[in-house]
Write a protein that holds these residues in place. Sequence first.
Motif, PDB file in Angstrom:
ATOM      1  N   VAL A  46       0.835  -1.210   0.000  1.00 37.39           N
ATOM      2  CA  VAL A  46       0.000   0.000   0.000  1.00 37.39           C
ATOM      3  C   VAL A  46       0.866   1.255   0.000  1.00 37.39           C
ATOM      4  O   VAL A  46       0.574   2.231  -0.706  1.00 37.39           O
ATOM      5  CB  VAL A  46      -0.954  -0.008   1.216  1.00 37.39           C
ATOM      6  N   ARG A  47       1.954   1.249   0.755  1.00 35.93           N
ATOM      7  CA  ARG A  47       2.836   2.425   0.812  1.00 35.93           C
ATOM      8  C   ARG A  47       3.476   2.707  -0.550  1.00 35.93           C
ATOM      9  O   ARG A  47       3.598   3.869  -0.955  1.00 35.93           O
ATOM     10  CB  ARG A  47       3.922   2.223   1.869  1.00 35.93           C
ATOM     11  N   ILE A  48       3.895   1.637  -1.250  1.00 39.20           N
ATOM     12  CA  ILE A  48       4.485   1.832  -2.580  1.00 39.20           C
ATOM     13  C   ILE A  48       3.453   2.427  -3.528  1.00 39.20           C
ATOM     14  O   ILE A  48       3.748   3.366  -4.284  1.00 39.20           O
ATOM     15  CB  ILE A  48       5.015   0.495  -3.134  1.00 39.20           C
ATOM     16  N   ALA A  49       2.233   1.896  -3.488  1.00 37.65           N
ATOM     17  CA  ALA A  49       1.172   2.435  -4.348  1.00 37.65           C
ATOM     18  C   ALA A  49       0.871   3.889  -3.995  1.00 37.65           C
ATOM     19  O   ALA A  49       0.706   4.741  -4.884  1.00 37.65           O
ATOM     20  CB  ALA A  49      -0.083   1.581  -4.215  1.00 37.65           C
ATOM     21  N   ASN A  50       0.809   4.186  -2.682  1.00 37.66           N
ATOM     22  CA  ASN A  50       0.567   5.572  -2.254  1.00 37.66           C
ATOM     23  C   ASN A  50       1.658   6.501  -2.770  1.00 37.66           C
ATOM     24  O   ASN A  50       1.388   7.636  -3.196  1.00 37.66           O
ATOM     25  CB  ASN A  50       0.525   5.647  -0.728  1.00 37.66           C
ATOM     26  N   SER A  51       2.891   6.049  -2.726  1.00 44.63           N
ATOM     27  CA  SER A  51       4.015   6.867  -3.181  1.00 44.63           C
ATOM     28  C   SER A  51       3.897   7.161  -4.675  1.00 44.63           C
ATOM     29  O   SER A  51       4.177   8.287  -5.114  1.00 44.63           O
ATOM     30  CB  SER A  51       5.327   6.147  -2.884  1.00 44.63           C
ATOM     31  N   LYS A  52       3.488   6.172  -5.444  1.00 41.40           N
ATOM     32  CA  LYS A  52       3.314   6.386  -6.884  1.00 41.40           C
ATOM     33  C   LYS A  52       2.193   7.383  -7.153  1.00 41.40           C
ATOM     34  O   LYS A  52       2.304   8.250  -8.027  1.00 41.40           O
ATOM     35  CB  LYS A  52       3.035   5.052  -7.582  1.00 41.40           C
ATOM     36  N   MET A  53       1.107   7.277  -6.404  1.00 49.44           N
ATOM     37  CA  MET A  53      -0.004   8.218  -6.576  1.00 49.44           C
ATOM     38  C   MET A  53       0.425   9.629  -6.181  1.00 49.44           C
ATOM     39  O   MET A  53       0.091  10.605  -6.869  1.00 49.44           O
ATOM     40  CB  MET A  53      -1.192   7.777  -5.725  1.00 49.44           C
ATOM     41  N   ALA A  54       1.145   9.740  -5.085  1.00 54.06           N
ATOM     42  CA  ALA A  54       1.624  11.057  -4.641  1.00 54.06           C
ATOM     43  C   ALA A  54       2.536  11.675  -5.685  1.00 54.06           C
ATOM     44  O   ALA A  54       2.486  12.881  -5.947  1.00 54.06           O
ATOM     45  CB  ALA A  54       2.352  10.935  -3.300  1.00 54.06           C
ATOM     46  N   GLY A  55       3.378  10.851  -6.290  1.00 57.15           N
ATOM     47  CA  GLY A  55       4.262  11.357  -7.337  1.00 57.15           C
ATOM     48  C   GLY A  55       3.492  11.904  -8.514  1.00 57.15           C
ATOM     49  O   GLY A  55       3.863  12.943  -9.092  1.00 57.15           O
ATOM     50  N   ALA A  56       2.408  11.239  -8.901  1.00 55.93           N
ATOM     51  CA  ALA A  56       1.585  11.726 -10.007  1.00 55.93           C
ATOM     52  C   ALA A  56       0.920  13.051  -9.660  1.00 55.93           C
ATOM     53  O   ALA A  56       0.802  13.950 -10.506  1.00 55.93           O
ATOM     54  CB  ALA A  56       0.528  10.679 -10.368  1.00 55.93           C
ATOM     55  N   ILE A  57       0.498  13.202  -8.406  1.00 54.48           N
ATOM     56  CA  ILE A  57      -0.126  14.456  -7.972  1.00 54.48           C
ATOM     57  C   ILE A  57       0.900  15.589  -7.962  1.00 54.48           C
ATOM     58  O   ILE A  57       0.606  16.719  -8.377  1.00 54.48           O
ATOM     59  CB  ILE A  57      -0.774  14.277  -6.587  1.00 54.48           C
ATOM     60  N   ARG A  58       2.111  15.299  -7.497  1.00 52.93           N
ATOM     61  CA  ARG A  58       3.159  16.330  -7.517  1.00 52.93           C
ATOM     62  C   ARG A  58       3.451  16.781  -8.947  1.00 52.93           C
ATOM     63  O   ARG A  58       3.747  17.953  -9.203  1.00 52.93           O
ATOM     64  CB  ARG A  58       4.432  15.794  -6.872  1.00 52.93           C
ATOM     65  N   LEU A  59       3.384  15.843  -9.882  1.00 54.78           N
ATOM     66  CA  LEU A  59       3.686  16.150 -11.280  1.00 54.78           C
ATOM     67  C   LEU A  59       2.737  17.201 -11.844  1.00 54.78           C
ATOM     68  O   LEU A  59       3.155  18.082 -12.598  1.00 54.78           O
ATOM     69  CB  LEU A  59       3.604  14.864 -12.118  1.00 54.78           C
ATOM     70  N   VAL A  60       1.449  17.127 -11.472  1.00 56.46           N
ATOM     71  CA  VAL A  60       0.486  18.075 -12.026  1.00 56.46           C
ATOM     72  C   VAL A  60       0.313  19.312 -11.154  1.00 56.46           C
ATOM     73  O   VAL A  60      -0.376  20.253 -11.553  1.00 56.46           O
ATOM     74  CB  VAL A  60      -0.898  17.407 -12.236  1.00 56.46           C
ATOM     75  N   SER A  61       0.920  19.335  -9.972  1.00 55.99           N
ATOM     76  CA  SER A  61       0.756  20.495  -9.090  1.00 55.99           C
ATOM     77  C   SER A  61       2.075  21.211  -8.849  1.00 55.99           C
ATOM     78  O   SER A  61       2.371  22.238  -9.484  1.00 55.99           O
ATOM     79  CB  SER A  61       0.128  20.058  -7.756  1.00 55.99           C
ATOM     80  N   ILE A  62       2.917  20.670  -7.981  1.00 61.49           N
ATOM     81  CA  ILE A  62       4.159  21.342  -7.604  1.00 61.49           C
ATOM     82  C   ILE A  62       5.032  21.636  -8.814  1.00 61.49           C
ATOM     83  O   ILE A  62       5.565  22.745  -8.964  1.00 61.49           O
ATOM     84  CB  ILE A  62       4.938  20.486  -6.580  1.00 61.49           C
ATOM     85  N   GLU A  63       5.185  20.658  -9.702  1.00 62.87           N
ATOM     86  CA  GLU A  63       6.077  20.837 -10.843  1.00 62.87           C
ATOM     87  C   GLU A  63       5.515  21.795 -11.889  1.00 62.87           C
ATOM     88  O   GLU A  63       6.187  22.121 -12.853  1.00 62.87           O
ATOM     89  CB  GLU A  63       6.402  19.478 -11.465  1.00 62.87           C
ATOM     90  N   ARG A  64       4.271  22.242 -11.696  1.00 62.01           N
ATOM     91  CA  ARG A  64       3.685  23.243 -12.596  1.00 62.01           C
ATOM     92  C   ARG A  64       3.429  24.555 -11.877  1.00 62.01           C
ATOM     93  O   ARG A  64       2.678  25.395 -12.358  1.00 62.01           O
ATOM     94  CB  ARG A  64       2.384  22.706 -13.211  1.00 62.01           C
ATOM     95  N   GLY A  65       4.051  24.689 -10.699  1.00 58.61           N
ATOM     96  CA  GLY A  65       3.990  25.965  -9.998  1.00 58.61           C
ATOM     97  C   GLY A  65       2.790  26.161  -9.098  1.00 58.61           C
ATOM     98  O   GLY A  65       2.512  27.279  -8.672  1.00 58.61           O
ATOM     99  N   HIS A  66       2.064  25.095  -8.762  1.00 58.34           N
ATOM    100  CA  HIS A  66       0.902  25.213  -7.878  1.00 58.34           C
ATOM    101  C   HIS A  66       1.247  24.702  -6.492  1.00 58.34           C
ATOM    102  O   HIS A  66       1.895  23.664  -6.339  1.00 58.34           O
ATOM    103  CB  HIS A  66      -0.280  24.413  -8.446  1.00 58.34           C
ATOM    104  N   ASP A  67       0.799  25.424  -5.477  1.00 55.52           N
ATOM    105  CA  ASP A  67       1.027  25.039  -4.089  1.00 55.52           C
ATOM    106  C   ASP A  67      -0.045  24.040  -3.677  1.00 55.52           C
ATOM    107  O   ASP A  67      -1.232  24.383  -3.592  1.00 55.52           O
ATOM    108  CB  ASP A  67       0.955  26.276  -3.194  1.00 55.52           C
ATOM    109  N   PRO A  68       0.323  22.780  -3.400  1.00 57.86           N
ATOM    110  CA  PRO A  68      -0.691  21.778  -3.048  1.00 57.86           C
ATOM    111  C   PRO A  68      -1.459  22.110  -1.776  1.00 57.86           C
ATOM    112  O   PRO A  68      -2.573  21.618  -1.584  1.00 57.86           O
ATOM    113  CB  PRO A  68       0.122  20.489  -2.892  1.00 57.86           C
ATOM    114  N   ALA A  69      -0.874  22.943  -0.913  1.00 63.44           N
ATOM    115  CA  ALA A  69      -1.567  23.314   0.320  1.00 63.44           C
ATOM    116  C   ALA A  69      -2.842  24.112   0.040  1.00 63.44           C
ATOM    117  O   ALA A  69      -3.695  24.263   0.919  1.00 63.44           O
ATOM    118  CB  ALA A  69      -0.640  24.118   1.223  1.00 63.44           C
ATOM    119  N   LYS A  70      -2.965  24.624  -1.168  1.00 63.94           N
ATOM    120  CA  LYS A  70      -4.159  25.386  -1.547  1.00 63.94           C
ATOM    121  C   LYS A  70      -5.172  24.532  -2.295  1.00 63.94           C
ATOM    122  O   LYS A  70      -6.204  25.030  -2.744  1.00 63.94           O
ATOM    123  CB  LYS A  70      -3.755  26.583  -2.417  1.00 63.94           C
ATOM    124  N   PHE A  71      -4.859  23.245  -2.456  1.00 65.22           N
ATOM    125  CA  PHE A  71      -5.727  22.348  -3.216  1.00 65.22           C
ATOM    126  C   PHE A  71      -6.263  21.235  -2.336  1.00 65.22           C
ATOM    127  O   PHE A  71      -5.639  20.837  -1.349  1.00 65.22           O
ATOM    128  CB  PHE A  71      -4.961  21.724  -4.388  1.00 65.22           C
TER     129      PHE A  71
END
Length: 694
Positions: free
Chosen positions: A424-449
């Motif tokens: 489950v942790r490995i799967a969670n890490s992969k999902m988190a990475g995908a979310i970072r790709l569309v947020s942090i790496e595009r200049g969006h602060d995830p704390a606002k989402f």
Amino acid sequence: MSNGISTGAAKGAIVGVDVGGTFTDLFHYDEARGSFRTAKVPSNRGDEAVGFLAGLQSFGPVAELGSIVHGTTVGTNALLERKGAKVGLITTAGFRDVLEMRRRDRRQTWGLWGDFVPVVDRDLRLEVEERTLADGTVRTAVDPEEVRACARRLAEMGAEALAIVFINAYANPANELAALEAARAVWPNANLECSSRILPEIREFERTSTTALNAYLQPVVGSYLAKLDNALAGEGFGGRFHIVQSNGGVMSTDTARRLPVRTALSGPAAGVIAAAAISKAAGFPNVITGDLGGTSFDVSLVVEGQTMLAAQTTIDFGLVVRTPMIEITTIGAGGGSIAGVDPGGMLQVGPESAGSRPGPVCYGQGNTRPTLTDANVLLGRINAERPIGGKLARLDVDAARTAIATHVAEPLGLDVMAAAEAVVRIANSKMAGAIRLVSIERGHDPAKFAAVPFGGGGALHVGALIKEVGLKAALVPRFPGVTSALGCVIADIRHDQVQTVNLPLAGIDAASLDRRMVEEATAARAVVESAGLSVERIDLVFELDMHYIGQTHTVAVPLPVSVENGTTGVNEATIRAAFERAYQASFSRLLPGVGAKIVNLRTAAIGRRPHFDLAALAPAAGTTVEGAHAGSRPVWFDGAWHETAVYNRLDLPVGAHIQGPAILEQPDATTVIDPDLSARVDGYGNVIVERSAR
């Protein structure tokens, strides 16, 4: 801009159907009564019509339905798995290898070598003598007999679909259209098309790639839709059958057969549309959607209630589709993703999936390799006595335990529970990475989402999405497992067109551009009107691709104009002001003294569907937290068992507050509330998950 005119069919029962790799989800909405029902049935991989019909029949006689809107992943899967049709290509002499050359990119940027096989084999790419210049002048007219000879040869070589792409056809399609008619006379089926009817836009690779991929999908999507049409006809269905497009809009099945490339992200797009509507109504305009199905995890960004549209998408390396699509990032991390230890001793989860056949080990259908679902079952997060989908009476926990012990715990030297949690942790890490790709790496602060997890498994991982990425909260829709099916119901009807104009802005003939815009708008509007679904109005939206002279890449420039009394009233000053606003927003500066150029005109006709009142999804009055409480069971969190309260999620009242650890169960999904999180039910029946105050 809206032209303020209403159109459409009479209101009736409409069903949204999302066929996934594991389950088929359905949302039935009676527009006249304002009532709804949901259903979830197993998909029948390879013969999806079986699950499709089984779901529809759960609502009563199929013949009584008014319309059906379908989100499909058939096109996506065919592209990713390279299981499309055998395609023949007829092109201009000297341009046979455009698909091979691409943009001189490579799979591994710094590698010395790499491999890429175009969807059209080189021996199936034939050339003819013809030439159209960039200004539209026909230097060499095409010879219809030469085209017919090429078409016959390709058919004899086994080609199932034909694509015709001539250089500069965007400037003047005369040669292409003549070739299309010539080929049609000898081609053995209806699977043929030319680039000027699919993408009349400059840039030969993108135009060739999109047209070739369209041909690659035509027989696959066409036969799939024909099978569904036949199944519906056998049930006496006489209503309208539509398909969700990758841009989040809806189109007729006739359009889908001709332009199947527009269905490449159909299913995931429907979910994003629903998630955007739900979260905006709930007061969360900035969200990151996460659709966790049986095979994949699809992530998309919604900013201020608006989905992100991309003019071009790369489905896989070298497979470029230039048509408006909702920006969706997909990774192989679904409930059916197989877990195992690789030769290097590293635990891997996905991208290989058990799908619906045979499915996770706990389904008892012959699979022996553990999946993410098996790990969640063993950890107590999924109730083995109440599996979703309705087909299985119970899940085999012992079989899941044995599979995880054999394939994960023993190779890694772990206790079986620690091994399940590691999966489950490995799967969670992969999902988190995908979310970072569309947020942090595009200049969006995830704390606002906020996260909007949906699909059959999204809400199981809501805690990890909040904590690992730093999101402010998560919003779990009322029916997370059928969110994509709901999106099919509420999605607008949409048709996009593009036309290359290649004009400098200075001294532009505004009257000529205005006539072209009105013609494009009229054609796009006609497509929407022919769909036959009820709409409140049709909006016409214009956008220009522009750049400063000397630049290569363009910026999207929305035009604040509408069609009124046969004119848009567009002029040079309006265009210049719109361009400078868009350029300033993108690059924080302008280039004074440098001329601007219009490259493409984009036109969208959007038929706005009748408003769906999301308050209809809210819990009925009179429910209580005590009445929803269904006991407790031990659930594994952070290396230990925790006695965890279990609730029937749909019986929780508005305003209910639940402190973790807790499990919220419902027929289409399970929501897990970690010990350090809490949940509350809002006025729409959504569950808002946040960090605990204590």
